[in-house]
Design an enzyme around this catalytic site. Structure first.
Site, PDB file in Angstrom:
ATOM      1  N   GLY A 155       0.903  -1.208   0.178  1.00 24.30           N
ATOM      2  CA  GLY A 155      -0.255   0.000   0.242  1.00 24.30           C
ATOM      3  C   GLY A 155       0.900   1.613   0.257  1.00 24.30           C
ATOM      4  O   GLY A 155       0.683   2.191   1.198  1.00 24.30           O
ATOM      5  N   GLN A 180      -2.309   6.806   1.330  1.00 22.99           N
ATOM      6  CA  GLN A 180      -1.894   8.286   1.823  1.00 22.99           C
ATOM      7  C   GLN A 180      -0.489   7.957   2.970  1.00 22.99           C
ATOM      8  O   GLN A 180      -0.080   9.527   2.618  1.00 22.99           O
ATOM      9  CB  GLN A 180      -3.201   8.803   2.799  1.00 22.99           C
ATOM     10  CG  GLN A 180      -3.356  10.123   3.295  1.00 22.99           C
ATOM     11  CD  GLN A 180      -3.805  10.050   4.447  1.00 22.99           C
ATOM     12  OE1 GLN A 180      -4.873   9.512   5.265  1.00 22.99           O
ATOM     13  NE2 GLN A 180      -4.226  11.664   5.062  1.00 22.99           N
ATOM     14  N   ASP A 184       1.971  -1.996  -4.503  1.00 17.65           N
ATOM     15  CA  ASP A 184       0.707  -1.208  -4.822  1.00 17.65           C
ATOM     16  C   ASP A 184       0.131  -1.789  -5.489  1.00 17.65           C
ATOM     17  O   ASP A 184       0.595  -2.770  -6.620  1.00 17.65           O
ATOM     18  CB  ASP A 184       0.504  -0.223  -4.224  1.00 17.65           C
ATOM     19  CG  ASP A 184      -0.663   1.144  -4.146  1.00 17.65           C
ATOM     20  OD1 ASP A 184      -0.442   1.518  -3.129  1.00 17.65           O
ATOM     21  OD2 ASP A 184      -1.581   0.446  -4.755  1.00 17.65           O
ATOM     22  N   ASP A 228      -1.107  -7.406  -5.739  1.00 15.69           N
ATOM     23  CA  ASP A 228      -2.349  -6.861  -5.166  1.00 15.69           C
ATOM     24  C   ASP A 228      -2.043  -7.679  -3.883  1.00 15.69           C
ATOM     25  O   ASP A 228      -1.861  -9.328  -4.313  1.00 15.69           O
ATOM     26  CB  ASP A 228      -3.400  -7.756  -5.797  1.00 15.69           C
ATOM     27  CG  ASP A 228      -4.873  -7.755  -4.896  1.00 15.69           C
ATOM     28  OD1 ASP A 228      -4.663  -7.616  -4.012  1.00 15.69           O
ATOM     29  OD2 ASP A 228      -6.042  -8.132  -6.010  1.00 15.69           O
ATOM     30  N   TYR A 273     -15.592  -0.886   8.938  1.00 14.96           N
ATOM     31  CA  TYR A 273     -13.988  -0.592   9.311  1.00 14.96           C
ATOM     32  C   TYR A 273     -13.621  -0.956  10.890  1.00 14.96           C
ATOM     33  O   TYR A 273     -12.511  -1.453  10.719  1.00 14.96           O
ATOM     34  CB  TYR A 273     -13.705   1.006   8.597  1.00 14.96           C
ATOM     35  CG  TYR A 273     -12.706   0.679   8.334  1.00 14.96           C
ATOM     36  CD1 TYR A 273     -11.256   0.869   7.735  1.00 14.96           C
ATOM     37  CD2 TYR A 273     -12.391   2.194   9.699  1.00 14.96           C
ATOM     38  CE1 TYR A 273     -10.541   1.334   7.965  1.00 14.96           C
ATOM     39  CE2 TYR A 273     -11.029   2.711   9.138  1.00 14.96           C
ATOM     40  CZ  TYR A 273      -9.927   2.286   9.019  1.00 14.96           C
ATOM     41  OH  TYR A 273      -9.101   2.861   8.781  1.00 14.96           O
TER      42      TYR A 273
HETATM   43  N1  SER Z   1      -9.327   8.331   9.315  1.00 12.53           N
HETATM   44  C1  SER Z   1     -10.588   6.445   8.563  1.00 12.53           C
HETATM   45  C2  SER Z   1     -11.169   7.143   8.144  1.00 12.53           C
HETATM   46  O1  SER Z   1     -11.886   8.024   8.316  1.00 12.53           O
HETATM   47  C3  SER Z   1     -10.177   6.838  10.475  1.00 12.53           C
HETATM   48  O2  SER Z   1      -9.334   5.712  10.734  1.00 12.53           O
HETATM   49  O3  SER Z   1     -11.921   5.823   7.564  1.00 12.53           O
END
Ligand code: SER
Length: 319
Positions: free
Chosen positions: A10, A14, A36, A54, A144
């Site tokens: 990755g 960011q 990546d 991948d 998440y």
């Molecule tokens: N920056 C992330 C999000 O907003 C939080 O870990 O998903």
């Protein structure tokens, strides 16, 4: 220079964009393999080895780890909060599936250390809102957050049962100018700088008073390297460390930007991400990270805003 072979999964993301360059400074450019699923920045691609892979392709990843004789892994691949809500099954499969295969590959290839990021998204509506301690109620309501919390527990399990030296941080929203976040709920705090410089206005997808934990990227990279450098016996947490940084609301961030760009105006059009943000706390207590490995953030809101406005690459329009 330390003799390590580091692979970053990755590296075009960011965090990866900035972390790759820092790791290349520490270990030497040819020692740090950036990977990546898609293209990365020219800086990342041109300053050392770069491979397209991948993270779900375990066979190819295994090949690369053997080819380069990898000793350290930074596994930064994930679907962030907003994107994972749109595709929950894929979010779970990618976030959890890749962690399992990377941890197993680390064991198979004798990797000495693995870094895997967790998030403040592990917290949920039943967590205290302010100054959240390391050990608290953790009932995430996003895919998440669920994947990150389950991942933390699996990291701890692999450390205890299999001796894998895996280390993790619960990152807050990260703000930097070298790369754009994708699919997060905290992304507004990066987008706002581009719009402020381009159009002197910004329509925010969160409400004015939504307080969230945030951090300037320089601090986040520093925290990551500091944790990875700490002696193993000093680490009392093998799930993921809380770290404290900034906390602010969109209105407070807008006011700080307005000090530099007086004509800047913010408006609010909350969308589905508001509900995600509402489930998260506003500020984090990082005392244990400070005690175990010396964590201390350097950037306050004003310093972060000045650096972002100075470095975000968009010409300011003069009316
Ligand atoms: N920056 C992330 C999000 O907003 C939080 O870990 O998903």
């Amino acid at each position: 220079m330390k003799q390590e072979k580091v692979i970053i999964l990755g590296a075009g993301g960011q965090i990866g964009t900035e972390l790759t360059m820092e790791l290349r400074k520490i270990y030497g450019h040819s020692q740090v393999i950036a990977t990546d699923i898609r293209d990365a920045s020219d800086e990342v691609k041109n300053s050392g080895p770069f491979e397209i892979v991948d993270v779900m392709d375990t066979a190819k990843l295994n090949e690369l780890m053997k080819l380069y004789k990898v000793t350290q892994v930074y596994h930064l691949v994930a679907l962030l909060s907003a994107t994972a809500e749109k595709n929950p099954k894929f979010g779970w499969d990618l976030n959890m599936g890749s962690l399992f295969s990377v941890m197993d590959l680390c064991l198979e290839n004798g990797v000495s250390k693995l870094f895997w990021p967790s998030s403040i998204a592990v917290f949920g509506p039943t967590t205290p809102k302010a100054n959240v301690p390391q050990h608290t109620v953790v009932e995430p309501t996003t895919v998440y957050g669920v994947s990150k919390y389950a991942g933390e527990l699996w990291c701890d399990y692999y450390f205890r049962k299999k001796g894998l030296d895996v280390r993790s941080i619960r990152y807050p929203g990260l703000i930097g100018y070298k790369s754009i976040p994708g699919g997060g709920t905290t992304d507004y705090a990066v987008d706002i700088f581009y719009e402020a410089k381009k159009h002197q206005k910004y329509s925010c997808f969160l409400e004015a008073d939504t307080r969230l934990p945030m951090m300037y990227m320089t601090d986040a990279i520093h925290a990551t390297l500091q944790l990875m450098d700490a002696p193993a016996d000093q680490l009392s947490i093998r799930t993921a460390y809380n770290i404290n940084g900034l906390d602010f609301t969109p209105a407070e961030l807008a006011a700080a930007i307005k000090k530099h760009i007086p004509s800047f105006e913010i408006s609010y059009a909350p969308d589905f991400r508001q509900q995600i943000a509402n489930s998260w706390p506003g500020s984090i207590n990082g005392d244990l990270a400070a005690k175990d490995w010396g964590w201390k953030p350097a950037f306050n809101l004003e310093a972060m805003v000045s650096e972002m406005l100075e470095n975000t690459k968009v010409p300011i329009l003069t009316a």
